[in-house]
Design a protein around this motif. Structure first.
Motif, mmCIF file in Angstrom:
data_model
loop_
_atom_site.group_PDB
_atom_site.id
_atom_site.type_symbol
_atom_site.label_atom_id
_atom_site.label_comp_id
_atom_site.label_asym_id
_atom_site.label_seq_id
_atom_site.Cartn_x
_atom_site.Cartn_y
_atom_site.Cartn_z
ATOM 1 N N MET A 157 0.669 -1.284 0.110
ATOM 2 C CA MET A 157 0.324 -0.325 -0.239
ATOM 3 C C MET A 157 0.357 1.362 0.110
ATOM 4 N N GLN A 158 2.097 1.112 0.756
ATOM 5 C CA GLN A 158 2.912 2.470 0.743
ATOM 6 C C GLN A 158 3.303 2.558 -0.566
ATOM 7 N N ASP A 159 3.274 1.714 -1.418
ATOM 8 C CA ASP A 159 3.714 2.816 -3.212
ATOM 9 C C ASP A 159 2.941 3.207 -3.705
ATOM 10 N N LEU A 160 1.259 2.785 -3.295
ATOM 11 C CA LEU A 160 -0.035 4.395 -3.760
ATOM 12 C C LEU A 160 -0.132 4.806 -3.446
ATOM 13 N N VAL A 161 0.490 5.356 -2.018
ATOM 14 C CA VAL A 161 0.096 6.207 -1.430
ATOM 15 C C VAL A 161 0.359 7.845 -2.126
ATOM 16 N N LYS A 162 1.966 7.853 -2.711
ATOM 17 C CA LYS A 162 1.647 9.198 -3.404
ATOM 18 C C LYS A 162 0.360 9.408 -4.764
ATOM 19 N N TYR A 163 0.173 7.612 -5.308
ATOM 20 C CA TYR A 163 -1.393 8.406 -6.366
ATOM 21 C C TYR A 163 -2.865 8.976 -5.546
ATOM 22 N N ILE A 164 -2.381 8.271 -3.918
ATOM 23 C CA ILE A 164 -4.051 8.882 -3.690
ATOM 24 C C ILE A 164 -3.454 10.626 -3.093
ATOM 25 N N LEU A 217 -8.640 1.464 -3.293
ATOM 26 C CA LEU A 217 -6.857 0.236 -4.215
ATOM 27 C C LEU A 217 -6.984 0.411 -5.545
ATOM 28 N N PRO A 218 -8.232 -0.813 -6.103
ATOM 29 C CA PRO A 218 -7.907 -0.783 -7.855
ATOM 30 C C PRO A 218 -7.842 0.131 -8.610
ATOM 31 N N GLN A 219 -9.105 1.256 -7.717
ATOM 32 C CA GLN A 219 -8.408 1.874 -9.229
ATOM 33 C C GLN A 219 -7.224 2.321 -9.161
ATOM 34 N N VAL A 220 -6.518 2.961 -8.674
ATOM 35 C CA VAL A 220 -5.044 3.537 -8.417
ATOM 36 C C VAL A 220 -3.864 2.386 -9.194
ATOM 37 N N ALA A 221 -4.316 1.033 -9.612
ATOM 38 C CA ALA A 221 -4.056 0.002 -9.894
ATOM 39 C C ALA A 221 -3.772 0.090 -11.544
ATOM 40 N N ALA A 222 -5.024 0.095 -11.032
ATOM 41 C CA ALA A 222 -5.473 0.751 -12.674
ATOM 42 C C ALA A 222 -5.020 1.321 -13.275
ATOM 43 N N VAL A 223 -4.932 3.281 -12.712
ATOM 44 C CA VAL A 223 -4.478 4.044 -13.532
ATOM 45 C C VAL A 223 -3.207 3.614 -13.898
ATOM 46 N N GLU A 283 -0.560 -6.576 -11.312
ATOM 47 C CA GLU A 283 -1.620 -7.407 -10.468
ATOM 48 C C GLU A 283 -2.123 -6.180 -9.580
ATOM 49 N N GLU A 284 -3.942 -6.966 -9.254
ATOM 50 C CA GLU A 284 -4.146 -5.676 -8.156
ATOM 51 C C GLU A 284 -3.450 -5.770 -7.136
ATOM 52 N N PRO A 285 -4.046 -5.364 -6.088
ATOM 53 C CA PRO A 285 -3.244 -4.937 -4.713
ATOM 54 C C PRO A 285 -4.194 -6.488 -4.113
ATOM 55 N N GLU A 286 -4.523 -6.998 -2.922
ATOM 56 C CA GLU A 286 -5.452 -7.559 -2.394
ATOM 57 C C GLU A 286 -5.938 -7.149 -1.556
ATOM 58 N N ASP A 287 -7.485 -7.245 -1.673
ATOM 59 C CA ASP A 287 -7.993 -6.154 -0.498
ATOM 60 C C ASP A 287 -8.825 -7.269 0.682
ATOM 61 N N GLU A 288 -8.377 -8.393 0.507
ATOM 62 C CA GLU A 288 -8.923 -9.047 1.294
ATOM 63 C C GLU A 288 -8.635 -8.450 2.743
ATOM 64 N N ASP A 289 -7.882 -7.782 3.826
ATOM 65 C CA ASP A 289 -7.249 -7.398 4.505
ATOM 66 C C ASP A 289 -7.130 -5.896 4.077
ATOM 67 N N VAL A 290 -7.839 -5.760 3.738
ATOM 68 C CA VAL A 290 -7.691 -3.899 3.583
ATOM 69 C C VAL A 290 -7.676 -2.850 4.454
ATOM 70 N N VAL A 291 -7.916 -3.344 5.273
ATOM 71 C CA VAL A 291 -8.288 -2.389 6.643
ATOM 72 C C VAL A 291 -6.820 -2.696 7.367
ATOM 73 N N GLY A 292 -6.126 -4.107 7.564
ATOM 74 C CA GLY A 292 -5.723 -4.568 8.387
ATOM 75 C C GLY A 292 -4.399 -3.211 7.495
ATOM 76 N N GLN A 293 -4.135 -3.299 6.324
ATOM 77 C CA GLN A 293 -2.572 -3.230 5.282
ATOM 78 C C GLN A 293 -2.998 -1.311 5.920
ATOM 79 N N TYR A 294 -4.120 -0.869 5.928
ATOM 80 C CA TYR A 294 -4.302 0.268 6.173
ATOM 81 C C TYR A 294 -3.785 0.792 7.859
ATOM 82 N N VAL A 295 -4.186 -0.265 8.541
ATOM 83 C CA VAL A 295 -3.620 0.508 10.354
ATOM 84 C C VAL A 295 -1.950 0.209 10.107
ATOM 85 N N GLN A 296 -1.484 -0.435 9.551
ATOM 86 C CA GLN A 296 -0.275 -1.012 9.545
ATOM 87 C C GLN A 296 0.510 0.112 8.476
ATOM 88 N N LEU A 297 -0.472 1.089 7.336
ATOM 89 C CA LEU A 297 0.419 2.147 6.967
ATOM 90 C C LEU A 297 0.465 3.224 7.717
#
Lengths: 712, 175
Positions: free
Chosen positions: B1-8, B20-26, B31-45
């Motif tokens: 997710m860190q890699d996507l921060v600058k695009y966010i 996250l899929p929208q950013v990935a597509a743009v 590979e689309e980012p896995e969104d199984e544990d988006v919340v967990g990833q966000y909290v870590q971020l």
């Protein structure tokens, strides 16, 4: 205080133009008055002569700065000019303020003030290069406008110098005149004082520095703090359009940057885009407020960039490139730089419509002409007078037939800015016409012409037209014959009381930098209640009776205004009691000035202690006014408002929704409460001995007592 | 997710919240980012102070991201509501808040700007919808002396005072 502080240069420079003597005195004797306005009022008090006119040789004119000027603290570029002003009844003392870079240059040359007395035998300018000071002949530039004069002085002194000069209006002793620096910075009301001394201008070049006591890290920390809470011009803390980074917006905000606006006349046009409050590298884009003067279309065509003053990140000066200035009006330059009133007055006078080409040309051509001639408008007063009288068709009854026929009225009727080319010449050269030129003289001296033309409702030739009953003229303080400047139309009694104190329009934005900040009313009311007391800020055009909160607010505004003019700090941005930071609940920091002062000088003070030092100058100003007017009752002689203030909107009462009208009894009560807040006699508004002595002004009490003016 | 921060953050500068899929597509991620544990990833971020400006909101079963440096919560909430098709209730809430809490009218021109960004047809349709909805009977519409529309709620403002506020120019007397 001993002179072991940072900030001050340490010397006041004196020039006697009669004797050609030049000397200095230590700033130390003035430290209790801080600087700027404080030094000005003290020097003028010390040289007071009963009945003196502003144009008498023995009248002193003081150009002064404060401990913060040139120190690099944010918004510390201003200089105050203090003298008796021919633009007021009885030539009372007034102070004006100029931005740009002239103030800091005095500091770098080693001076906290320049005081000029006497009269030269022929036109001169004062040349200051560090401790080399000379009186130079100005014969070659006498008769020229400020643009050519400033260019010539700069050529003589070099591009690193800062200069200012009067134009033909000041030379011809027009009361409504001032001086200009390059870049459109000006101070009004004293051009004729300079002209009466044959003083064309001043040039300053300083190679020194401003010594400050703080470390670089301390100053950087202060800057970071300020940049985190500062808004745009007038401390507007929200953008003018809805933007994603801001919870609120206000269409009147001077935070204009957005996708629609660009610096279109730049060599490579600059697309501004939105500028969020935390984008510190782009603070200079925020303001970009040329559209207030020329509309969006002409902003994008003519605005080259935003400029401004020493150490100011806000950049409120619009540097415009207007091809029509040369192609249509045949002026020497297509460039004009100014802000606010400089661009606005022309459209107060002409019957223009906002957003049109005529409107934009009137703004820019009008600014060019007034700046070059060095014409002052009394905060638009003369322009409002003209338009109201023209609309009422009064001039045909007041001007001679010869003069009336000589004025190109059809240009005004047809909205042609060329009318200003003719009119301003009449103002600047009052004696250059075969007829009386009463129109030009009135525009240059409205204070006298109210009497000459009997504009007070006693002239049957003009149907007893009464200037004091005409709200469109904006003449607010009847006693002082000065225009409103953020008066009852904003902040009800708060603005009203601020407009009572000074002898000219107050140039006070302390309240505006809160109430016009752009935040919703409930938030502003809460901030004002916290700071000043419940009910300190009324809703827009829905006023309530006077209360202690409003009195506290008004007093605070005046103290902060004089503080800024003494330190010097820009009162068009400070104080900062609101901020754009939502995380801070939009609160700012009212102690910034005390932090600045403490760091720069090393004299550690609290906000309250610094305010007391500024209040000393307010008290001296009030005592001085009583002395100059020989008045033992300033409520009767100085603090009287025009009738329209109370009688506007005859179908409404004070307190109704939708009106700015005030109530006579309420204002008299407000004055009494205001006087008490200052420690003045509650009936006469004159400072008491106890108050004056509290501020170390016992000498002023003695003087007033000797003349029978002291209360009790 | 860190890699996507600058695009966010980049999207946020333009007033857009993104998944996250929208950013990935743009940005063309294979590979689309896995969104199984988006919340967990966000909290870590956001445990890292340099990413503390990144916010997450769940709307219509998707997780949207924005940067607080460029988008405030109120804008984010309106943006998401509008994306869910709730344009009318979003505007009504904004009008009521302005009238009842802030002693202010709402300029119709806000509909020109994000997050509404309506064209003239869209604005007219919205006004008609407003007028036809009995739940919005407190919402009034009028025009200033310059012909510009404004809204207010009669729950907070009367017509007369709303007119005063709508026509108020703080620079009318002094600049």
């Amino acid at each position: 205080m001993a002179m072991n502080y940072g900030g001050w240069a340490g010397k006041v420079l004196w020039v006697n133009l009669t004797t050609s003597e030049i000397w200095t005195e230590p700033t130390e004797k003035y430290l209790d008055y801080l600087g700027g306005s404080g030094i000005g009022y003290k020097i003028l008090w010390d040289h007071h002569v009963d009945g003196q006119l502003g144009t008498d040789p023995e009248n002193v004119i003081v150009y002064s700065i404060g401990p913060l000027t040139g120190s690099g603290v944010i918004c510390s570029g201003r200089m105050t000019v203090t003298s008796r002003s021919p633009a007021t009844p009885g030539h009372l003392i007034t102070d004006g303020h100029v931005g740009g870079h002239i103030g800091p240059e005095f500091k770098y040359a080693g001076y906290d003030a320049l005081a000029v007395i006497g009269k030269a035998n022929s036109p001169v300018w004062i040349r200051i290069e560090d401790d080399k000071v000379s009186i130079e002949s100005a014969t070659a530039i006498w008769g020229k406008g400020t643009f050519d004069s400033n260019a010539e002085l700069t050529k003589l002194m070099g591009q690193d110098a800062q200069v200012f000069s009067i134009g033909q209006a000041g030379e011809n002793l027009v009361p409504m005149s001032g001086f200009m620096t390059p870049g459109g910075h000006a101070a009004g009301g004293h051009g004729a004082v300079m002209g009466s001394k044959n003083l064309k201008g001043v040039g300053v070049h300083g190679t020194g520095t401003c010594t400050i006591k703080a470390s670089r890290d301390e100053m950087r920390a202060l800057d970071d703090h300020i940049l985190g809470i500062i808004g745009s011009n007038n401390n507007n803390v929200v953008p003018s359009t809805p933007q994603s980074w801001a919870e609120y917006y206000s269409s009147g905000s001077r935070w204009k940057a957005r996708d629609e606006i660009k610096w279109g006349a730049a060599d490579e046009p600059v697309e501004l885009g939105e500028v969020a409050w935390n984008e510190r590298n782009r603070i200079g884009y925020r303001c970009s407020m040329a559209e207030m003067y020329v509309g969006v279309e002409y902003t994008n065509k003519w605005l080259k960039r935003m400029g401004g003053c020493h150490a100011c990140p806000i950049r409120c000066y619009c540097e415009m490139k207007v091809p029509e200035l040369k192609s249509r009006f045949k002026f020497k330059s297509e460039y004009i730089t100014n802000t606010c009133g400089g661009f606005i007055w022309g459209n107060y006078l002409m019957p223009t419509t906002a957003g049109t080409e005529q409107y934009a040309l009137t703004a820019t051509a009008g600014a060019y002409l007034r700046d070059d001639y060095g014409i002052f408008s009394g905060y638009g007063l003369t322009h409002h007078i003209f338009k109201d009288m023209k609309t009422a068709d009064l001039f045909k009854h007041l001007l001679s037939a010869e003069e009336f026929a000589d004025v190109p009225w059809e240009q005004w009727d047809n909205n042609e800015p060329e009318f200003l080319v003719d009119l301003y010449k009449r103002v600047a050269f009052p004696d250059s016409y075969p007829h009386e030129n009463a129109l030009g003289r009135m525009m240059g001296d409205p204070v006298s012409y109210i009497d000459i033309w009997k504009l007070d409702g006693t002239n049957p030739a003009i149907d007893n037209w009464n200037i004091y009953a005409e709200s469109n003229v904006h003449l607010f303080n009847r006693s002082m014959r000065h225009a409103l400047h953020h008066a009852s139309e904003c902040a009800s009694q708060v603005g009203t009381l601020i407009n009572v104190i000074f002898n000219r329009d107050p140039m006070c934005h302390s309240h505006i930098n809160v109430v016009n900040g752009g935040l919703p009313y409930d938030i502003l009311a809460e901030v004002c209640a916290e700071k000043f007391g419940e009910g300190a800020f009324d809703p827009v055009k829905w006023y309530t009776p006077i209360n202690q909160g409003k009195v506290n607010f008004a007093k605070w505004c005046v103290v902060k205004n004089v503080l800024h003019d003494s330190l010097t700090i820009c009162n068009w941005v400070f104080p900062l009691i609101i901020s754009p930071d939502k995380e801070k609940n939009y609160r700012g920091d009212s102690s910034i000035e005390a932090q600045m002062y403490s760091l720069v000088t090393g004299d550690k003070v609290t906000e309250e202690e610094l305010d007391i030092m500024a209040e000393r100058t307010v008290q001296l100003h009030r005592a001085f006014t009583a002395l100059e007017m020989n008045s033992n009752d300033l409520r009767r002689d100085h603090d009287v408002l025009s009738d329209w203030v109370y009688d506007i909107d005859p179908d409404k009462n004070f307190g109704d929704q939708g009106t700015i009208k005030m109530d006579r009894d309420d204002i008299q009560k407000a004055l009494g409460m205001f006087y008490e807040a200052w420690g003045w006699d509650s009936e006469t508004g004159i400072p008491t001995r106890a108050t004056l002595e509290k501020f170390g002004l016992g000498y002023a009490a003695d003087k007033l007592a000797a003349k029978g003016l002291l209360p009790g | 997710m860190q890699d996507l921060v600058k695009y966010i953050r980049l999207f946020s500068q333009h007033g857009k919240l993104v998944t996250l899929p929208q950013v990935a597509a743009v940005i063309g991620l294979e590979e689309e980012p896995e969104d199984e544990d988006v919340v967990g990833q966000y909290v870590q971020l956001i445990l890292a102070p340099e990413y503390a400006d990144i916010c997450m909101r769940k709307s219509a079963d998707e997780h949207y991201f924005f940067s607080r440096k460029h988008i405030v919560d109120s804008y984010a909430n309106r943006w998401l509501a509008i994306r869910r098709g709730e344009v009318l209730p979003t505007l009504v809430q904004q009008i009521r808040e302005a009238s009842c809490q802030h002693n202010a009218v709402v300029d119709e021109s806000i509909l020109n700007y994000k997050p509404y960004a309506l064209d003239s047809e869209g604005r007219e349709a919205l006004r008609e919808q407003l007028a036809a909805d009995p739940e919005c009977c407190d919402i009034a519409y009028a025009k200033t002396a310059q012909g510009e529309g404004y809204f207010y709620s009669t729950r907070g403002l009367n017509a007369g005072y709303a007119k005063v506020l709508a026509n108020y120019d703080p620079n009318e007397w002094s600049c």
